[in-house]
Scaffold this motif. Structure first.
Motif, short mmCIF file in Angstrom:
data_model
loop_
_atom_site.label_atom_id
_atom_site.label_comp_id
_atom_site.label_asym_id
_atom_site.label_seq_id
_atom_site.Cartn_x
_atom_site.Cartn_y
_atom_site.Cartn_z
N ARG A 20 0.84 -1.21 0.00
CA ARG A 20 0.00 0.00 0.00
C ARG A 20 0.87 1.26 0.00
O ARG A 20 0.57 2.23 -0.69
CB ARG A 20 -0.95 0.00 1.20
N VAL A 21 1.95 1.23 0.77
CA VAL A 21 2.87 2.37 0.77
C VAL A 21 3.45 2.56 -0.63
O VAL A 21 3.58 3.69 -1.13
CB VAL A 21 4.00 2.17 1.81
N ALA A 22 3.80 1.46 -1.28
CA ALA A 22 4.34 1.54 -2.64
C ALA A 22 3.30 2.11 -3.61
O ALA A 22 3.62 2.96 -4.46
CB ALA A 22 4.79 0.15 -3.11
N TYR A 23 2.06 1.67 -3.47
CA TYR A 23 1.00 2.14 -4.39
C TYR A 23 0.74 3.64 -4.20
O TYR A 23 0.68 4.40 -5.16
CB TYR A 23 -0.28 1.35 -4.15
N ILE A 24 0.60 4.06 -2.94
CA ILE A 24 0.41 5.49 -2.68
C ILE A 24 1.59 6.28 -3.22
O ILE A 24 1.43 7.35 -3.84
CB ILE A 24 0.24 5.75 -1.16
N SER A 25 2.79 5.76 -3.02
CA SER A 25 4.01 6.46 -3.45
C SER A 25 4.06 6.64 -4.97
O SER A 25 4.36 7.73 -5.47
CB SER A 25 5.25 5.70 -2.97
N VAL A 26 3.80 5.55 -5.71
CA VAL A 26 3.92 5.66 -7.17
C VAL A 26 2.79 6.51 -7.75
O VAL A 26 2.97 7.18 -8.78
CB VAL A 26 3.98 4.28 -7.86
N CYS A 27 1.63 6.50 -7.09
CA CYS A 27 0.54 7.39 -7.54
C CYS A 27 0.94 8.85 -7.33
O CYS A 27 0.76 9.69 -8.21
CB CYS A 27 -0.75 7.09 -6.77
N MET A 28 1.49 9.15 -6.16
CA MET A 28 1.95 10.52 -5.89
C MET A 28 3.05 10.94 -6.85
O MET A 28 3.13 12.10 -7.26
CB MET A 28 2.46 10.63 -4.44
N ALA A 29 3.91 10.00 -7.22
CA ALA A 29 5.06 10.31 -8.07
C ALA A 29 4.66 10.84 -9.44
O ALA A 29 5.44 11.54 -10.10
CB ALA A 29 5.95 9.08 -8.22
N LYS A 30 3.43 10.53 -9.87
CA LYS A 30 2.96 11.04 -11.16
C LYS A 30 2.92 12.57 -11.16
O LYS A 30 3.01 13.20 -12.21
CB LYS A 30 1.56 10.49 -11.46
N TYR A 31 2.76 13.15 -9.99
CA TYR A 31 2.71 14.61 -9.85
C TYR A 31 3.99 15.24 -10.38
O TYR A 31 3.98 16.34 -10.94
CB TYR A 31 2.51 14.95 -8.37
N TRP A 32 5.11 14.53 -10.20
CA TRP A 32 6.42 15.02 -10.66
C TRP A 32 6.85 14.35 -11.97
O TRP A 32 8.00 14.47 -12.38
CB TRP A 32 7.47 14.77 -9.59
N ASN A 33 5.94 13.62 -12.60
CA ASN A 33 6.23 12.90 -13.85
C ASN A 33 7.37 11.90 -13.71
O ASN A 33 8.17 11.70 -14.63
CB ASN A 33 6.56 13.90 -14.97
N VAL A 34 7.44 11.25 -12.53
CA VAL A 34 8.43 10.18 -12.33
C VAL A 34 7.98 8.95 -13.11
O VAL A 34 6.81 8.55 -13.03
CB VAL A 34 8.56 9.83 -10.83
N GLU A 35 8.86 8.34 -13.87
CA GLU A 35 8.46 7.18 -14.67
C GLU A 35 9.64 6.24 -14.91
O GLU A 35 10.77 6.50 -14.49
CB GLU A 35 7.86 7.63 -16.00
N ASN A 36 9.32 5.12 -15.57
CA ASN A 36 10.32 4.12 -15.99
C ASN A 36 11.23 3.67 -14.85
O ASN A 36 10.74 3.28 -13.81
CB ASN A 36 11.13 4.67 -17.18
N ASP A 37 12.56 3.72 -15.04
CA ASP A 37 13.48 3.18 -14.05
C ASP A 37 13.32 3.86 -12.69
O ASP A 37 13.38 3.20 -11.64
CB ASP A 37 14.93 3.34 -14.52
N ALA A 38 13.13 5.16 -12.70
CA ALA A 38 12.99 5.90 -11.44
C ALA A 38 11.74 5.45 -10.68
O ALA A 38 11.76 5.31 -9.46
CB ALA A 38 12.95 7.40 -11.70
N LEU A 39 10.66 5.21 -11.41
CA LEU A 39 9.41 4.77 -10.78
C LEU A 39 9.59 3.38 -10.18
O LEU A 39 9.11 3.10 -9.08
CB LEU A 39 8.27 4.77 -11.80
N GLN A 40 10.29 2.51 -10.90
CA GLN A 40 10.55 1.17 -10.38
C GLN A 40 11.41 1.24 -9.12
O GLN A 40 11.14 0.54 -8.13
CB GLN A 40 11.26 0.31 -11.43
N ASP A 41 12.41 2.10 -9.13
CA ASP A 41 13.28 2.23 -7.95
C ASP A 41 12.52 2.79 -6.76
O ASP A 41 12.74 2.37 -5.61
CB ASP A 41 14.47 3.12 -8.28
N LEU A 42 11.61 3.73 -7.00
CA LEU A 42 10.77 4.25 -5.92
C LEU A 42 9.91 3.13 -5.33
O LEU A 42 9.79 3.01 -4.11
CB LEU A 42 9.86 5.38 -6.44
N ALA A 43 9.34 2.30 -6.21
CA ALA A 43 8.49 1.20 -5.74
C ALA A 43 9.28 0.23 -4.87
O ALA A 43 8.81 -0.21 -3.81
CB ALA A 43 7.88 0.47 -6.93
#
Length: 408
Positions: free
Chosen positions: A38-61
């Protein structure tokens, strides 16, 4: 060992271990299963605000899934120093800096594609600079700030009894803590990217499939040194669960690989045996320490709970794509050739050589290693016991005999 690359679903493996970490938190504080996801899901949803994607999004997850990776480690270290210490929510809050420090060091073993320095270290910092390391939000990496908010909000929602109240109360908390616990930018990202419907759906489990839709989840090729680091990272999490079994997983991994090499396996299968050995006891994270550390004979009910760990290993590793072989080699280490083992009661015809090896190696390692309540047995005595077990139809006689020569 010759250079060889293995293909691993690293995100899936992190997801499997996030469940194991949740089991530890459930023992200590009232955190429900799938907290890490759930923390990962909330985090990656929030990350869209900064247009985080691809490798960076995977690393955040991955960071979000493993944000509490050192939970068992720092508790074990503190208990060693102060055996009578009361481990509870107050202790966890007071010592938050320790698990951040340990967790940051541990996560260095994971092969990230982007820079995640200080993400785990500072994931408990407050926006106003009153967190464990007194860092104001401008000094804290974005991913750490995101995970901090997601972690706290999920814990708060978990403690609100009525589902319809969760969203309103969490929103009220976020507004109240803007500029204090959380920086204004992260609070805005939460409100922009997460709807009431999305937030409430975190309770029903449907969010997990959405998480894997958002996060790139592709198997990656890793060299052996990287694979070993990954295996050791996860094995250490399990071994820190209880000082009674410290280094057991690493020991099984090393001996499984040693034996596989001894009998002529190719490099790839030797490496896979190491991985399976390192992961074989992940299911013990779901078993209470009052059972794992009981010196007296377990009651029938306690033994049934202990036996569940092998099934949990199977279920957890089933979450990892393309991991079926290593899952089985790991999870079936308590099966017996006569069909009287667990978790599935498989017979000799259903157990392949790798599964038979893992069963023998697990017994050998358990008997020879020292524990707080016993000294380790000698090699010869251990091999005699394995031979006796082979005569009774429990383990493979040929493997038992070869181990006598391999480990002497």
């Amino acid at each position: 060992m010759d250079e060889k690359q293995l293909s691993i679903d690293i995100v899936g493996l992190a997801g499997a271990y996030s469940y194991a970490l949740d089991c530890i938190e459930a023992e200590l504080v009232n955190i429900t299963n799938k907290h890490g996801k759930r923390v990962a899901y909330i985090s990656v949803c929030m990350a869209k605000y900064w247009n985080v994607e691809n490798d960076a999004l995977q690393d955040l997850a991955i960071c979000a899934l493993l944000h509490d990776n050192a939970l068992t480690q720092y508790i074990t270290e503190e208990v060693k120093k102060n055996p009578g210490i009361d481990i509870g929510e107050g202790f966890l809050n007071e010592k938050a800096n320790l698990h951040c420090i340990y967790g940051e060091n541990n996560i260095a073993k994971i092969p990230f594609k982007t820079n995640v320095s200080n993400v785990i270290l500072y994931h408990h910092e407050h926006a106003d600079g009153k967190g464990p390391f007194k860092k104001a939000w401008q000094e804290v990496p974005l991913f750490a700030r995101i995970i901090h908010l997601a972690d706290v909000i999920d814990a708060i929602a978990n403690n609100i009894k009525f589902r319809q109240e969760k969203w309103d109360k969490c929103c009220e908390f976020l507004v109240k803590q803007k500029g204090l616990l959380f920086d204004a930018e992260c609070v805005e990202a939460f409100f922009e990217m997460i709807s009431k419907e999305t937030f409430v759906s975190l309770e029903d489990g449907s969010f997990e499939s959405k998480l894997w839709e958002i996060v790139p989840r592709k198997k990656q090729m890793f060299d052996w040194n990287t694979c070993k680091n990954i295996a050791d990272f996860f094995a250490n999490i399990v071994d820190y669960k209880s000082p009674f079994t410290s280094r057991h997983s690493i020991g099984v991994a090393e001996k499984a690989a040693q034996f596989a090499k001894y009998i002529g396996y190719d490099v790839s299968d030797i490496e896979k045996m190491y991985l399976a050995g390192a992961l074989h006891d992940i299911g013990k994270m779901a078993v209470g320490n009052e059972i794992l550390e009981k010196q007296d004979k377990l009651t029938d009910e306690e033994f049934d709970k202990m036996k569940n760990h092998a099934g949990y290993t199977y279920l957890m590793l089933s979450q990892v794509d393309g991991f079926e072989d290593m899952r089985d080699w790991a999870a079936l280490h308590h099966e017996k050739l006569n069909g009287k083992g667990y978790p599935f009661g498989k017979t000799a015809d259903e157990l392949n050589e790798q599964e038979r090896i893992m069963a023998c190696v697990d017994i050998y390692q358990a008997l020879t290693e020292e524990r707080p309540y016993k000294k380790g047995m000698s090699h010869e005595k251990t091999c005699d016991i394995l031979d006796e077990m082979a005569e009774k139809g429990f383990v493979d006689a040929d493997i038992s005999r070869k181990m006598r020569d391999c480990f002497h």
